[in-house]
Write a protein that holds these residues in place. Structure first.
Motif, PDB file in Angstrom:
ATOM      1  N   SER A 168       0.819  -1.210   0.000  1.00 46.14           N
ATOM      2  CA  SER A 168       0.000   0.000   0.000  1.00 46.14           C
ATOM      3  C   SER A 168       0.854   1.261   0.000  1.00 46.14           C
ATOM      4  CB  SER A 168      -0.923  -0.003   1.221  1.00 46.14           C
ATOM      5  OG  SER A 168      -1.622   1.214   1.326  1.00 46.14           O
ATOM      6  N   THR A 187      -4.947   5.889  -2.724  1.00 39.09           N
ATOM      7  CA  THR A 187      -5.649   4.616  -2.929  1.00 39.09           C
ATOM      8  C   THR A 187      -6.746   4.386  -1.898  1.00 39.09           C
ATOM      9  OG1 THR A 187      -4.112   3.327  -1.560  1.00 39.09           O
ATOM     10  CG2 THR A 187      -3.540   3.598  -3.890  1.00 39.09           C
ATOM     11  N   TYR A 211      -8.757  -1.768  -8.144  1.00 39.58           N
ATOM     12  CA  TYR A 211      -7.990  -1.024  -7.144  1.00 39.58           C
ATOM     13  C   TYR A 211      -7.715   0.417  -7.575  1.00 39.58           C
ATOM     14  CZ  TYR A 211      -4.098  -0.362  -3.820  1.00 39.58           C
ATOM     15  OH  TYR A 211      -3.269   0.077  -2.831  1.00 39.58           O
ATOM     16  N   CYS A 212      -7.484   0.625  -8.874  1.00 35.84           N
ATOM     17  CA  CYS A 212      -7.088   1.966  -9.317  1.00 35.84           C
ATOM     18  C   CYS A 212      -8.277   2.897  -9.494  1.00 35.84           C
ATOM     19  CB  CYS A 212      -6.266   1.903 -10.597  1.00 35.84           C
ATOM     20  SG  CYS A 212      -7.193   1.439 -12.059  1.00 35.84           S
ATOM     21  N   SER A 243     -10.230 -10.519   1.929  1.00 32.56           N
ATOM     22  CA  SER A 243      -9.983  -9.361   1.089  1.00 32.56           C
ATOM     23  C   SER A 243     -10.267  -9.698  -0.371  1.00 32.56           C
ATOM     24  CB  SER A 243      -8.525  -8.913   1.237  1.00 32.56           C
ATOM     25  OG  SER A 243      -8.211  -7.926   0.279  1.00 32.56           O
ATOM     26  N   MET A 245      -8.759  -8.116  -2.813  1.00 32.75           N
ATOM     27  CA  MET A 245      -7.585  -7.663  -3.556  1.00 32.75           C
ATOM     28  C   MET A 245      -6.865  -8.841  -4.196  1.00 32.75           C
ATOM     29  SD  MET A 245      -5.936  -4.927  -4.292  1.00 32.75           S
ATOM     30  CE  MET A 245      -6.597  -3.853  -3.025  1.00 32.75           C
ATOM     31  N   VAL A 249      -5.669  -6.630 -10.150  1.00 28.76           N
ATOM     32  CA  VAL A 249      -6.059  -5.240  -9.962  1.00 28.76           C
ATOM     33  C   VAL A 249      -4.836  -4.371  -9.664  1.00 28.76           C
ATOM     34  CG1 VAL A 249      -8.414  -5.765  -9.259  1.00 28.76           C
ATOM     35  CG2 VAL A 249      -6.642  -5.647  -7.523  1.00 28.76           C
ATOM     36  N   MET A 250      -3.819  -4.940  -9.030  1.00 30.24           N
ATOM     37  CA  MET A 250      -2.590  -4.188  -8.794  1.00 30.24           C
ATOM     38  C   MET A 250      -1.891  -3.877 -10.113  1.00 30.24           C
ATOM     39  SD  MET A 250      -2.187  -3.600  -5.540  1.00 30.24           S
ATOM     40  CE  MET A 250      -0.424  -3.312  -5.337  1.00 30.24           C
TER      41      MET A 250
END
Length: 273
Positions: A168, A187, A211-212, A243, A245, A249-250
């Motif tokens: 993060s 973020t 995520y973005c 989560s 995540m 997505v990163m």
């Protein structure tokens, strides 16, 4: 110099907002809508709704459920039916196509009504409803977008794995350098927008879904010269559930931020020419 409880990230000329720089939300949250996307958050949702109602008894809530197989949507319907003040609402979506799309659907719902402020908040308990009031205070003081930040003085992380924290912090540093935006926690997903911001930043052209999405909207807000501020929050790792995540997505965020940063620098070079 930044004060310990509020950091200005995007200053300068603000678009004409009809002179509405005075208080727009009451102390009990009246005039604001909290949008909460859900997917398999059945165990977390009642507690979050209860804490919101206790902290800000005038606030409205919209749960945007992406057809959760665990019955989150049906539970939300029951909670809404039990709300005699009609402050809780539910929007059911048939597609699970990303956090950003869920928020956009919630924004569209809110903008079709009279809410002065629209808020993003997670359902998993990582964003404390008790701290939402500090975001609304900053809105009432003149901010257009207020971000609940983990990384300004006073911000804290609780029970977060070190690997997640490093990812993060690295993502925020990368975005800040690539974009030249002076936001410490771009973020972050705990934030409050004046409706004028969402009306102006062309939500129909937002492509980012994961995520973005948070970076995308904050960057659009900065680019439009709105007043963006950060206030410290305590971010607590979820106790129930998993989560959403993942690596995909990163990667999306990394590539899109690089593209936005390059486009911004190119535009500045052309302007100087």
């Amino acid at each position: 110099m930044e004060s310990p409880d509020s950091a200005t990230a995007g200053a300068g000329h603000r678009p004409d907002t009809g002179g509405r720089r005075s208080e727009v939300v009451a102390a009990d949250g009246t005039g604001a809508l909290v949008v909460i996307p859900t997917y398999n958050e059945r165990d977390n949702l009642p507690g979050i709704i209860g804490r919101l109602n206790e902290s800000l008894p005038g606030i409205h809530v919209l749960v945007v459920d992406d057809s959760s197989p665990d019955g989150t949507g049906q539970l939300a319907d029951r909670l809404a039916a039990d709300d005699t003040d009609a402050r809780m609402h539910v929007l059911h979506r048939t597609a699970k196509d990303g956090l950003g799309k869920a928020y956009l659907a919630g924004f569209e719902w809110g903008l079709a009504r009279t809410y002065a402020v629209i808020i993003e908040m997670d359902a998993d308990g990582s964003h404390a409803p008790e701290q939402l009031g500090s975001l609304l205070v900053a809105i009432n003081s003149g901010a257009d977008l207020v971000i609940g930040s983990r990384y300004v003085p006073g911000g804290r992380l609780v029970n977060w794995p070190k690997r997640r924290e490093w990812l993060s912090r690295g993502a925020n540093t990368y975005a800040r350098l690539a974009l030249g935006a002076h936001i410490h926690d771009i973020t972050a997903g705990f934030r409050a927008y004046r409706r004028e911001v969402l009306d102006r930043i062309s939500l129909d052209t937002v492509e980012s879904a994961g995520y973005c999405f948070q970076i995308d909207l904050a960057w659009r807000t900065v680019q439009a010269d709105f007043d963006v501020r950060e206030v410290p929050i305590t971010f607590t790792e979820r106790e129930v559930g998993e989560s959403k995540m993942d690596g995909g997505v990163m990667t999306e965020a990394f590539l899109m931020v690089a593209r936005w940063g390059a486009a911004s620098r190119l535009a500045k070079l052309r302007g100087r020419g």
